[in-house]
Design an enzyme around this catalytic site. Structure first.
Site, mmCIF file in Angstrom:
data_model
loop_
_atom_site.group_PDB
_atom_site.id
_atom_site.type_symbol
_atom_site.label_atom_id
_atom_site.label_comp_id
_atom_site.label_asym_id
_atom_site.label_seq_id
_atom_site.Cartn_x
_atom_site.Cartn_y
_atom_site.Cartn_z
ATOM 1 N N GLU B 35 -24.545 8.579 84.166
ATOM 2 C CA GLU B 35 -25.112 9.628 84.482
ATOM 3 C C GLU B 35 -24.184 10.863 84.321
ATOM 4 O O GLU B 35 -24.199 12.018 84.055
ATOM 5 C CB GLU B 35 -25.646 9.607 86.100
ATOM 6 C CG GLU B 35 -26.521 10.597 86.395
ATOM 7 C CD GLU B 35 -27.651 10.969 85.228
ATOM 8 O OE1 GLU B 35 -28.162 10.094 84.904
ATOM 9 O OE2 GLU B 35 -28.165 12.167 85.324
ATOM 10 N N HIS B 37 -21.675 10.982 82.030
ATOM 11 C CA HIS B 37 -21.824 11.443 80.570
ATOM 12 C C HIS B 37 -23.202 12.066 80.295
ATOM 13 O O HIS B 37 -23.040 13.294 79.658
ATOM 14 C CB HIS B 37 -21.650 10.232 79.633
ATOM 15 C CG HIS B 37 -20.534 9.477 79.737
ATOM 16 N ND1 HIS B 37 -20.526 8.022 80.240
ATOM 17 C CD2 HIS B 37 -19.398 9.518 79.385
ATOM 18 C CE1 HIS B 37 -19.417 7.618 80.329
ATOM 19 N NE2 HIS B 37 -18.627 8.085 79.779
ATOM 20 N N SER B 186 -17.469 4.070 83.700
ATOM 21 C CA SER B 186 -17.814 2.906 82.797
ATOM 22 C C SER B 186 -17.317 1.630 83.550
ATOM 23 O O SER B 186 -17.496 0.579 83.460
ATOM 24 C CB SER B 186 -17.372 2.940 81.480
ATOM 25 O OG SER B 186 -17.927 4.268 80.933
ATOM 26 N N ARG B 187 -15.914 1.786 83.988
ATOM 27 C CA ARG B 187 -15.073 0.544 84.720
ATOM 28 C C ARG B 187 -15.664 0.071 85.853
ATOM 29 O O ARG B 187 -15.395 -0.949 86.298
ATOM 30 C CB ARG B 187 -13.620 1.019 84.834
ATOM 31 C CG ARG B 187 -12.915 1.062 83.526
ATOM 32 C CD ARG B 187 -11.534 1.238 83.653
ATOM 33 N NE ARG B 187 -10.792 1.263 82.339
ATOM 34 C CZ ARG B 187 -10.220 2.324 81.869
ATOM 35 N NH1 ARG B 187 -10.466 3.463 82.287
ATOM 36 N NH2 ARG B 187 -9.681 2.129 80.631
#
Lengths: 281, 281
Positions: B35, B37, B186-187
């Site tokens: 979200e 991005h 993302s991690r």
């Protein structure tokens, strides 16, 4: 010919040209123009709709003991010469705009810059690539024109453009020489009459090496020795370097299997001159 | 939505858009979109005629012992998400085009990159600035959008753009958080259920510091200690750094006289998370 001194104005002018679909060519110079520069401009005019010449004596590419402050400058004369050739835009930015307060960003091309002038003049090519990167960002040319006189500079800038995926093509223009062979350089004005005469040994030694190669000599150590001997025989000359390196990587080679660069840098008094030739058997 | 994988095709497509006078916006990502991005993309769509999203997991910004090969990738899912938001061009270049054979050119922002993540991850920001410079050269956006989540990255890229006189504006978009406060990354997919719960201490410690400052605390050493203590009380957390630095220079300060950045990096197991808040009294 339009003359612009601010980056904002230059960007605005060039954006307009770009929207009209004009091809933009850039000839970056440090001014004190000579026939070598004018040849670059004529080549640019042939290939591009709009010819931009920048004049900027770049402090970052001079070492602390080099001739930045004494570098010859004459904007009035430069302006007439550029106009005479038909340049469309003369861009003369101010140092405080090109290097904003507290700037700390640099562009480095590693490898290629560790030899020849990069070795003799630490930091020189960081200065060149950083300022040329900025000029390309301002002007966004389709083509940029550089003289083969600064052979290593051309290779370094081509590598920067390729590695950073910049959207332009670098055009290399052959060395322009005086009728007696001396390569044109803004620094030639520093030479005394005796030094000017002595400096002819540079082009003569390049011709000697080129002819030796054409006659079948391909031993690099021997060729370099012959050039060094010929230059050393001139009492006013003091060699900085004489090298023969591969193209385009500037790697050391033992024998000439492919076109290679014979490059030299020699002091006459305090004046350091460079010259080069591509050796082809 | 158009998807392009080669640099030449992307340049051609964007040149056409530029000639039509369209404003181009770029959202550079490493994919595995969340979200955060998508918020960048929506902001881009609001401001620009053409929204370009790049997906490129950049090997140069990962250290030798970091998670480059394991970094999460899912182009099919990313593509659907981007299309759902109304992205015009998805640009997914191949590593061998972004880093051509024997590349040796780097862009470095000095100073700013010697602290925080730049100190913990040597070479990381050289990787970021070099690849973002390339993406800007390919896309030539009018605006590029970055998340405040990577606060130092935004400052470094703004400095690069300013110092290299690049012709675009960087837009910073606020951090997007889960409803419980965890900053999107993302991690986050690396986290076990326990680590995921433990990681809440990050945003809670930032809120605690923000409130302390609003209540009048301006002693930087004391504020950092309180954040460190709070995080250290979580057994699964291992602090990499907790710093409060000036904006936009990231210099050390003793007391809060102006808005400053409280930034932290903390490991949960092998996963390193970052978060930050701007402290204002």
């Amino acid at each position: 010919m339009k003359t612009i001194k601010t980056i904002a104005e230059a960007k605005k002018f060039l954006k307009q040209a770009r929207l009209q679909g004009l091809t933009i060519g850039l000839v970056p110079t440090m001014g004190y123009l000579h026939e070598g520069h004018l040849t670059l401009m004529r080549e640019c005019k042939k290939k591009c709709d709009l010819t931009v010449v920048s004049i900027f004596v770049n402090p970052l590419q001079f070492g602390p003991k080099e001739d930045f402050s004494g570098y010859p400058r004459d904007l009035g004369r430069d302006s007439s010469l550029a106009e005479g050739v038909g340049v469309d835009l003369l861009f003369c930015p101010e140092p405080q705009e090109v290097y904003p307060a507290n700037y700390s960003t640099y562009v480095d091309v590693e490898g290629l810059t560790g030899v020849l002038c990069g070795k003799s003049r630490p930091g020189h090519f960081r200065g060149v690539t950083t300022v040329v990167n900025k000029l390309f960002n301002i002007v966004r040319p389709d083509y940029a024109f550089f003289g083969q006189k600064d052979a290593q500079q051309v290779l370094v800038i081509k590598k920067m453009v390729r590695d950073l995926l910049m959207d332009l093509e670098i055009i290399t223009v052959p060395i322009v020489r005086e009728s007696d062979g001396l390569a044109l350089s803004s620094r030639n004005v520093y030479l005394s009459r005796e030094e000017r005469r002595a400096a002819l040994v540079l082009s003569l030694s390049l011709i000697m090496a080129r002819d030796a190669v054409k006659s079948g000599e391909n031993n690099v150590a021997l060729l370099k020795d012959r050039v060094r001997q010929m230059i050393s025989a001139e009492p006013l000359a003091r060699i900085d370097y004489v090298e023969i390196l591969s193209l385009p990587d500037l790697a050391e080679i033992n024998s000439l299997e492919a076109p290679a660069l014979l490059a030299l840098a020699v002091f006459f008094g305090k004046t350091r001159l460079i010259d080069n030739v591509v050796l082809e058997s």
